[in-house]
Design an enzyme around this catalytic site. Structure first.
Site, PDB file in Angstrom:
ATOM      1  N   GLU A 295       0.843  -1.210   0.000  1.00 12.41           N
ATOM      2  CA  GLU A 295       0.000   0.000   0.000  1.00 12.41           C
ATOM      3  C   GLU A 295       0.875   1.255   0.000  1.00 12.41           C
ATOM      4  OE1 GLU A 295      -3.100  -0.263  -0.640  1.00 12.41           O
ATOM      5  OE2 GLU A 295      -3.047  -2.427  -0.390  1.00 12.41           O
ATOM      6  N   TRP A 298       1.660   1.783  -3.490  1.00 11.08           N
ATOM      7  CA  TRP A 298       0.558   2.432  -4.232  1.00 11.08           C
ATOM      8  C   TRP A 298       0.631   3.946  -4.057  1.00 11.08           C
ATOM      9  CZ3 TRP A 298      -2.626   0.980  -7.930  1.00 11.08           C
ATOM     10  CH2 TRP A 298      -2.969  -0.355  -8.072  1.00 11.08           C
ATOM     11  N   TRP A 326     -21.018  10.603 -19.737  1.00 12.14           N
ATOM     12  CA  TRP A 326     -21.451  10.540 -18.347  1.00 12.14           C
ATOM     13  C   TRP A 326     -22.845  11.141 -18.241  1.00 12.14           C
ATOM     14  CZ3 TRP A 326     -18.404   7.576 -15.538  1.00 12.14           C
ATOM     15  CH2 TRP A 326     -17.036   7.520 -15.808  1.00 12.14           C
ATOM     16  N   ASN A 361     -10.306   2.149   2.789  1.00 13.40           N
ATOM     17  CA  ASN A 361     -10.116   1.979   1.351  1.00 13.40           C
ATOM     18  C   ASN A 361     -11.254   1.183   0.708  1.00 13.40           C
ATOM     19  OD1 ASN A 361      -8.384   2.280  -1.024  1.00 13.40           O
ATOM     20  ND2 ASN A 361      -8.256   0.058  -0.913  1.00 13.40           N
ATOM     21  N   TRP A 379     -16.380  10.681 -12.780  1.00 13.26           N
ATOM     22  CA  TRP A 379     -15.525  10.494 -11.599  1.00 13.26           C
ATOM     23  C   TRP A 379     -15.048  11.822 -11.020  1.00 13.26           C
ATOM     24  CZ3 TRP A 379     -10.635  12.493 -12.285  1.00 13.26           C
ATOM     25  CH2 TRP A 379     -10.152  12.610 -13.589  1.00 13.26           C
ATOM     26  N   TRP A 402      -9.810   7.406  -7.880  1.00 16.90           N
ATOM     27  CA  TRP A 402     -11.031   7.655  -8.662  1.00 16.90           C
ATOM     28  C   TRP A 402     -10.905   7.131 -10.090  1.00 16.90           C
ATOM     29  CZ3 TRP A 402     -15.893   8.397  -7.556  1.00 16.90           C
ATOM     30  CH2 TRP A 402     -16.190   8.780  -6.253  1.00 16.90           C
TER      31      TRP A 402
END
Ligand SMILES: Cc1cc2nc3c(=O)[nH]c(=O)nc-3n(C[C@H](O)[C@H](O)[C@H](O)COP(=O)(O)OP(=O)(O)OC[C@H]3O[C@@H](n4cnc5c(N)ncnc54)[C@H](O)[C@@H]3O)c2cc1C
Length: 486
Positions: A295, A298, A326, A361, A379, A402
């Protein structure tokens, strides 16, 4: 007194293991600690009260640490280039030390400061274990898929942590008081929490309470997490905790706000995790630590992506999805924001966000998938709302999360993998304890009914029915992505 050098604090609000601060002390001159609050940031739509409140609490903690060293923070409010030019002129400082930030805004700000000042601005890659530009393909290109990035990242040697400066290496508080006395139009007494609130209307958010700030608190949380919970992190990280992050500790570390403002360095987190790995007694324990280090990778991955591809803050990483249509659905967006979609796990998470400025998360992935795939809403709407509430709101991690969830990002989950909010809820909140914690209307429902209350013979009257049918929404989204060339 010999002229000082300035350490300009930004998102590195700690004394220990601070690379620029350490380099400043090694100049052999005394260090003048400075924080400049830029009013442009305060007025920016990207700044939220929860984060600002946590930042100001962090500055107060930093000020305490400096006072214990016989020094203090020189706090100014104004455009950084002008504020620093004034401080340099008043103090006779011969250099500025600062840690690099990789957002386009920060890079522009630093360029303006370097251009305005006649003394050098020395910058350091302190916010990451491995700097952008050091994790590249053989051909010298950025790695845009997480797994190869991580593989390469793991092979790169990591710097050791450095010690905090000693009291003798800082400029004494009395000297800084004298600088304040000679400056016009600055805040001179403590941290201006009340005045910051005056500068912008944050009324929606004023009820939020933030956790204790400061590097001592960050170290406490790190030690508590790594002494026990990290060993079951492999499974535990996905469980939605019934308790709030601050009532008692959740199954994850809750260190994101501290890493966000640099009360903890990534080196401190990484080396402590390596120590925990050595102390692990079981294979499960070792794999828990490895997952946690992943993590941290990330976090680095998304900062590298932002540094290499700053356009992601405005556009899809994958240009093909610029054609995606969208939906404009203001009522559905509003229901999502306040936690009234009729899907309990989504609503619990959205209400937790407004209560704590944080969510785990797994919850972030569920609500992001719901907004972009079930409601087919852009998003960027979700990204903005998160930045409006998160105390750990970070442009790189938030944008990465996102775009990953929407399927438009670098290492995106394929668009056809769409989270089912009911099965996610059953899997990660099996007893419904998370839902009960955040949705009082559903507190008395049995576990079998709580994930999909609309299926009950007599659903609770004070909780809305689903605003969308998941199966139909799924087909709509698949069609939209296919039409965009997915
Ligand atoms: C839609 C979405 C938006 C997000 N927005 C943010 C954000 O604004 N700021 C933020 O710090 N994280 C963000 N994340 C990542 C992640 O959800 C949080 O970092 C994590 O929940 C923080 O809790 P923790 O400190 O207990 O994490 P732990 O599980 O204990 O992880 C340790 C640290 O690793 C980093 N980390 C963990 N997961 C990720 C990840 N997926 N991406 C990047 N870094 C990660 C964080 O710094 C975290 O503190 C987002 C994820 C999604 C899906």
């Amino acid at each position: 007194m010999q002229p000082p050098v300035i350490h300009w604090f930004r998102r590195d609000l700690r004394l220990s293991d601070n690379l620029a601060l350490d380099a400043a002390t090694r100049s052999g001159q005394s260090v003048l600690p400075v924080f400049v609050y830029d009013p442009a940031i305060l007025r920016s739509p990207h700044v939220a009260w929860p984060r600002l409140k946590f930042l100001l609490a962090s500055l107060a903690a930093l000020e305490d640490s400096l006072r214990r060293q016989g020094s203090r923070l020189l706090f100014r409010i104004g455009p950084p280039d002008a504020a620093l030019a004034e401080i340099v002129q008043q103090s006779g400082a011969t250099a500025i030390y600062a840690n690099r930030d990789y957002t386009p805004f920060a890079l522009r700000r630093d360029a303006a400061v370097a251009a305005r000042l006649s003394i050098p601005l020395h910058s350091f890659d302190d916010a990451l274990l491995v700097a952008p530009g050091d994790v590249l393909t053989e051909a010298g290109k950025p790695l845009t898929v997480f797994t190869p990035f991580k593989r390469k990242w793991l092979t790169i040697p990591k710097a050791a942590s450095v010690d905090a400066p000693t009291a003798a290496q800082f400029i004494p508080a009395s000297w800084i008081d004298a600088l304040d006395a000679g400056s016009a139009g600055t805040f001179t007494q403590g941290i201006p929490l009340d005045r910051a609130a005056d500068l912008r209307d944050f009324t929606d958010h004023l009820t939020i309470s933030v956790p204790a700030a400061g590097e001592a608190e960050a170290q406490r949380r790190l030690a508590a997490f790594l002494s026990e919970r990290v060993y079951s992190y492999g499974d535990g990280r996905n469980l939605l905790p019934a308790q709030s992050a601050d009532d008692t500790d959740p199954s994850t570390s809750f260190l994101s706000p501290y890493l966000r403002f640099g009360m903890l360095s990534p080196r401190q987190a990484y080396w402590a995790a390596r120590e925990a790995y050595r102390a692990a007694e079981t294979e499960t324990g070792r794999s828990g630590v490895e997952s946690w280090i992943s993590e941290l990778v990330w976090r680095e991955f998304y900062m590298h992506i932002l540094a290499h591809f700053p356009h992601v803050l405005e556009r899809n990483f994958k240009p093909a999805y610029d054609r995606l249509e969208w939906r404009s659905a203001p009522d559905e967006l509003a229901a999502w924001k306040v936690g009234m979609t009729g899907y309990p796990v989504v609503d619990a998470a959205m209400r937790q966000l407004q209560a704590l400025g944080w969510m785990p998360n797994r919850a972030r992935m569920i609500v992001a998938s719901f907004l972009t795939k079930d409601l087919l809403i852009d998003w960027r709407e979700g990204e903005r709302h998160f930045m409006d509430w998160l105390i750990d709101g970070d442009p790189a991690a938030n944008n990465g999360g996102w775009q990953w969830s929407a399927g438009t990002g670098t290492d995106a989950q394929p668009y056809f993998r769409i989270f089912n909010p009911v099965s996610q809820s059953q899997k990660f909140d099996p007893d419904g304890a998370y839902i009960r914690r955040w949705i009082p209307e559903l507190r008395d429902l049995p576990a079998e009914a709580i994930h999909a209350p609309w299926e009950m013979a007599a659903p609770p009257k004070n909780y809305p029915p689903p605003i969308v049918d998941h199966a139909l929404a799924r087909d709509r989204t698949l069609a939209a992505f296919k039409a965009a060339g997915g």
